[in-house]
Design a protein around this motif. Structure first.
Motif, short mmCIF file in Angstrom:
data_model
loop_
_atom_site.label_atom_id
_atom_site.label_comp_id
_atom_site.label_asym_id
_atom_site.label_seq_id
_atom_site.Cartn_x
_atom_site.Cartn_y
_atom_site.Cartn_z
N GLU A 710 0.83 -1.20 0.00
CA GLU A 710 0.00 0.00 0.00
C GLU A 710 0.87 1.26 0.00
N SER A 711 1.99 1.17 0.69
CA SER A 711 2.91 2.31 0.72
C SER A 711 3.50 2.57 -0.65
N VAL A 712 3.78 1.53 -1.42
CA VAL A 712 4.31 1.70 -2.77
C VAL A 712 3.36 2.58 -3.58
N ASN A 713 2.07 2.26 -3.53
CA ASN A 713 1.10 3.01 -4.33
C ASN A 713 0.97 4.46 -3.84
N LEU A 714 0.94 4.65 -2.52
CA LEU A 714 0.77 6.00 -2.00
C LEU A 714 2.02 6.86 -2.26
N VAL A 715 3.20 6.29 -2.09
CA VAL A 715 4.43 7.02 -2.38
C VAL A 715 4.45 7.45 -3.85
N GLN A 716 4.05 6.52 -4.74
CA GLN A 716 4.03 6.84 -6.16
C GLN A 716 3.03 7.95 -6.48
N ASP A 717 1.86 7.88 -5.84
CA ASP A 717 0.85 8.93 -6.07
C ASP A 717 1.35 10.30 -5.60
N ILE A 718 2.04 10.32 -4.48
CA ILE A 718 2.58 11.58 -3.96
C ILE A 718 3.67 12.10 -4.90
N ALA A 719 4.53 11.21 -5.37
CA ALA A 719 5.59 11.63 -6.31
C ALA A 719 4.99 12.15 -7.61
N ASN A 720 3.98 11.47 -8.12
CA ASN A 720 3.34 11.92 -9.36
C ASN A 720 2.75 13.32 -9.21
N ALA A 721 2.08 13.54 -8.07
CA ALA A 721 1.45 14.84 -7.82
C ALA A 721 2.50 15.94 -7.77
N ALA A 722 3.60 15.68 -7.10
CA ALA A 722 4.66 16.68 -6.99
C ALA A 722 5.26 16.98 -8.35
N HIS A 723 5.49 15.95 -9.15
CA HIS A 723 6.17 16.13 -10.44
C HIS A 723 5.25 16.77 -11.48
N ARG A 724 3.95 16.68 -11.30
CA ARG A 724 3.06 17.40 -12.21
C ARG A 724 3.23 18.91 -12.06
N ILE A 725 3.54 19.36 -10.85
CA ILE A 725 3.77 20.78 -10.61
C ILE A 725 5.19 21.17 -10.95
N ASN A 726 6.16 20.37 -10.50
CA ASN A 726 7.58 20.66 -10.73
C ASN A 726 8.32 19.35 -10.97
N PRO A 727 8.64 19.05 -12.23
CA PRO A 727 9.34 17.79 -12.52
C PRO A 727 10.70 17.68 -11.84
N GLY A 728 11.26 18.80 -11.38
CA GLY A 728 12.56 18.76 -10.74
C GLY A 728 12.53 18.48 -9.25
N THR A 729 11.35 18.26 -8.68
CA THR A 729 11.24 18.00 -7.24
C THR A 729 11.88 16.66 -6.88
N ILE A 730 12.70 16.65 -5.85
CA ILE A 730 13.24 15.41 -5.30
C ILE A 730 12.21 14.83 -4.34
N VAL A 731 11.96 13.52 -4.43
CA VAL A 731 10.96 12.87 -3.58
C VAL A 731 11.64 11.76 -2.78
N LEU A 732 11.40 11.76 -1.48
CA LEU A 732 11.90 10.71 -0.60
C LEU A 732 10.71 10.01 0.06
N CYS A 733 10.90 8.76 0.50
CA CYS A 733 9.87 8.05 1.23
C CYS A 733 10.24 7.96 2.70
N HIS A 734 9.23 7.77 3.56
CA HIS A 734 9.51 7.82 4.99
C HIS A 734 8.37 7.17 5.77
N GLY A 735 8.73 6.50 6.88
CA GLY A 735 7.77 6.13 7.90
C GLY A 735 6.98 4.87 7.63
N GLY A 736 6.00 4.62 8.51
CA GLY A 736 5.15 3.45 8.40
C GLY A 736 5.97 2.16 8.42
N PRO A 737 5.76 1.31 7.44
CA PRO A 737 6.49 0.03 7.42
C PRO A 737 7.92 0.14 6.89
#
Length: 785
Positions: A710-737
């Motif tokens: 479930e975290s894979v899908n949510l992390v990807q959704d968050i990354a996609n949302a960020a990159h739609r605004i700014n493709p240069g955004t660095i995305v890291l994952c954190h927490g939960g499992p």
């Protein structure tokens, strides 16, 4: 005097005016009178402009009537119609004092209100006339009137009003409270004026000042901080001397005062008038500049680059040209460099003590380098080139390095020039990314310009291809079901366009530091290495995270609770002042971290801190950036909904990140869903951390959390949302499992555009728990027999 207690919230305006806390009797102490005046001022400040003006008139009229009644009462008390001269004089004196007090208070209030409305509430542009008003009042007044007159005369029908504001930067004991009829910023109000946001709201049209050597030194430093393009001028007694310490690499203009700035006379009047005219032309010319098409008369390389769509900036190799170029590179204005004239290398290494001379003009004499000197230059240049991390191509003109280094010219010396070329070929280490080309031309031949431009285009193409290949390679094994937006490789890997024009509240050094950090992180991503950030609740945690190679360290209040054996969520409860804890932890962490950027966790919903001031405090302490923690993102249900409804929700965290971004700080906010990631990306976040909830491992762990898939899908959704605004955004994952390297790898292998992992509990609490437990276990296993 005493204040009425009537209700100030009446609906009708006239009723409000009649029931305002006006004074009725002259029987209060001076402190009470001042408190009443403040209350009256606060009443008026709630009104609109029109209401404000009518209220002032009504108030003064009421005061006049009241004083007339009071005078008659006093006269009657001392003998009816008998006009005792002493009593009459006393009454008039009291009356005049009262009027003066009213007038002074209202003038200050009107001025403050006018400044606020002029800066924040309108479309006005602002020109600042700056100086030490305690010693240069007359000269500043003349200059301000001249500027105002010229602006009105040169552009009577200009679409936006240009307001001249006098700014006092005096340091002496004399205090100036007002300045003719101009908007005035006293020295005590300079900070608040800055906070009103003239520059932040893009309303600064120019600055002009005057001073002697001391005044020029005082003004030049802040003037230099204003971005290139905004007119800035100082009329100065030192304008004809050594001006480099004042101007450095800025576009500030020093205008010679000729005579000392000491009164208005036949000479200074003409000088100040000319300066005001020139400055006004600069201001109006810049405002209309967008209407004028750009043109260039440069030939050769510049023409070729322009034809290919590149904007070219040409820097002179004499003076501060090279340093100016370097400043603009650091500021993000420049994305590629062609260093064609290396005269400054000779100046830097041997200071111009060379043999053969050639008079170029009255100010510049050229000197021919010798064989030995050229060997030193080659060694210096090769050392720099060999350390370059980017793509480099060194083009060597075999037939001379200047127009004078040609047959029948003053500096023609094939042996000396040949030595430079041979040494560079020998010393520069050629690799796939570092190329050396020996070309059979003089440096000024059109063919050499063509070859130089072509080599530059090859580097650009190569850089783009490498970045594209890196992304293709990283996405081969992607198994996530979530779709991801197409990421422009060039937009991600190219250095971001960081300039003070886009970061109006930033200090140049802060902006340069942030750009350097992001460039280093993106270079690391380009090499296929993940970004690892770590939380630190103690100095020893930070020290050994750095020793282990961590890329970022974040300090926030939960780290202290965590390392005290409490759960991380203690940081969200009212156990202590979160922001105060961070400042206290800075004393422990910052001194032991040598190179790694350290960021502060900021409680953006703190109602008792002015966030703009607090961010500046964090910057001055030494933090490189900020993160939004404690965060309401960890809360849900009715409690979260109530927080949002009462104005202490996630939007305050977005606002804090936006303010930090405008200051040039590195921003690495948490986002818990795609909507929050979108908001943070729009706020300018450089790094977004996809937060999966409280860590589920260790002795103080959460038991309710998302699964790894479930975290894979949510992390990807968050990354996609960020990159739609700014493709240069660095995305890291954190927490939960995601608490161990294997879980982090699991996420990174199954997502696209996710560049690393940020660990807090997993990088300090869990390792400490495991290490201490295992070590004690090992000691206890020792046998005494």
């Amino acid at each position: 005097m005493s204040c009425g207690s009537e209700n100030l919230m009446a609906e009708e305006e006239m009723e409000m005016i009649e029931t305002a806390p006006f004074c009725e009797k002259n029987s209060k102490t001076e402190m009470e009178v001042e408190e009443e005046m403040i209350e009256t001022v606060l009443f008026f400040e709630k009104l609109s402009n029109e209401e404000f003006q009518r209220a002032i008139e009504a108030f003064i009229e009421k005061q006049i009537k009241f004083r007339q009644q009071e005078r008659l009462a006093i006269m009657k008390s001392v003998g009816g119609n008998k006009r005792d001269s002493k009593v009459k004089t006393r009454v008039m004196m009291l009356e005049q004092e009262h009027y003066n007090s009213i007038d002074s208070s209202f003038q200050r209030m009107k001025s403050r209100r006018s400044d606020e409305m002029g800066v924040n509430g309108s479309d006005d542009l602002h020109v600042f006339c700056v100086g030490t008003a305690d010693t240069k009042f007359q000269e500043i007044s003349f200059l301000a009137h001249a500027v105002q007159s010229n602006l009105q005369r040169f552009a009577p029908n200009f679409s936006r009003k240009i307001v001249v504001t006098v700014v006092d930067v005096s340091v002496g004991e004399k205090v100036i409270e007002s300045f003719d009829d101009f908007n005035f910023v006293s020295r005590s109000a300079i900070l608040s004026c800055h906070e009103q946001g003239v520059y932040r709201n893009k309303k600064l049209a120019g600055l002009i000042g005057l001073g002697g050597s001391g005044g020029t030194s005082l003004l030049s430093s802040p003037f230099r901080c204003i971005p290139i393009g905004i007119p800035k001028m100082i009329i100065s007694t030192v304008a004809s001397g050594q001006t480099e310490p004042y101007i450095r690499t800025s576009d500030m203009v020093l205008f010679p005062s000729v005579v000392d700035i000491c009164g208005i006379n036949s000479v200074s009047r003409g000088i100040l008038s000319n300066a005001a005219s020139a400055f006004s032309g600069m201001v109006l010319g810049r405002l209309q500049m967008s209407k004028v098409p750009a043109a260039t008369t440069e030939k050769g390389t510049v023409d070729i680059l322009t034809q290919e769509g590149y904007e070219t900036l040409v820097f002179h190799a004499t003076g501060v040209g090279g340093r100016a170029m370097e400043d603009l590179i650091r500021g993000g204005f420049i994305q590629g460099v062609m260093d064609i004239t290396t005269t400054e290398v000779a100046d830097y290494i041997i200071g111009g003590t060379m043999g053969k001379l050639h008079v170029h003009n009255q100010q510049v004499t050229l000197m021919r380098t010798t064989v030995d000197e050229n060997k030193n230059f080659a060694s210096f240049m090769a050392d720099k080139l060999n350390k370059a991390s980017s793509n480099v191509c060194l083009c060597l003109p075999m037939k001379g390095v200047s127009s004078l280094d040609a047959p029948d010219q003053a500096f023609y010396d094939p042996v000396a020039s040949g030595t430079l070329v041979d040494e560079l070929q020998r010393l520069v280490k050629t690799t796939e990314n570092h190329q050396v080309k020996a070309l059979p031309y003089n440096i000024n031949d059109p063919e050499f310009a063509s070859e130089l431009a072509q080599s530059f285009f090859e580097i650009i193409a190569k850089s783009s291809n490498v970045a594209s290949e890196s992304i293709d390679e990283s996405t081969k094994d992607t198994k996530t079901e979530a779709s991801s937006p197409e990421i422009d490789s060039q937009s991600f890997y190219t250095a971001p366009l960081y300039s003070l024009n886009n970061f109006p509240d930033a200090k140049l050094e802060t902006l340069q530091r942030t750009q350097k950090i992001l460039q280093q992180l993106k270079h690391q991503i380009h090499e296929g290495k993940p970004i690892i950030g770590g939380g630190a609740g103690t100095g020893i945690s930070a020290k050994f995270e750095e020793a282990g190679g961590v890329d970022l360290i974040v300090v926030y209040n939960s780290g202290r609770f965590r390392m005290a054996g409490r759960g991380s969520l203690a940081g969200l409860l009212p156990f202590a002042d979160a922001n105060a804890i961070v400042l206290d932890m800075a004393n422990e962490v910052l001194p032991v971290v040598k190179e790694v950027p350290v960021l502060a966790g900021v409680c953006a919903t703190d109602p008792f801190r002015r966030m703009d001031f607090f961010l500046k405090q964090l910057e001055s302490v030494g933090f490189s950036g900020v993160q939004n923690f404690p965060t309401v993102g960890l809360l849900d249900g009715n409690f979260r909904q109530n927080l949002e409804e009462t104005g202490v929700g996630f939007s305050l965290e977005v606002e804090m990140i936006e303010k930090a971004h405008r200051m040039g700080l590195l921003t690495t906010p948490y986002a818990f869903n795609p909507e929050e990631a979108t908001a943070m990306a729009r706020a300018g976040a450089g790094i977004i951390v996809a937060h999966m909830g409280l860590t589920t491992s260790g002795s103080i762990r959460a038991k309710t959390a998302l699964s790894l898939d479930e975290s894979v899908n949510l992390v990807q959704d968050i990354a996609n949302a960020a990159h739609r605004i700014n493709p240069g955004t660095i995305v890291l994952c954190h927490g939960g499992p995601i608490s161990e390297p294997k879980e982090a790898e699991y996420i990174l292998k199954r997502t696209t555009g996710v560049h690393g992992f940020y660990g807090a509990s997993s990088l300090e609490r869990l390792p400490v728990e495991q290490a201490i437990k295992a070590t004690v276990h090992h000691y206890k296993s020792i046998s005494l027999h």
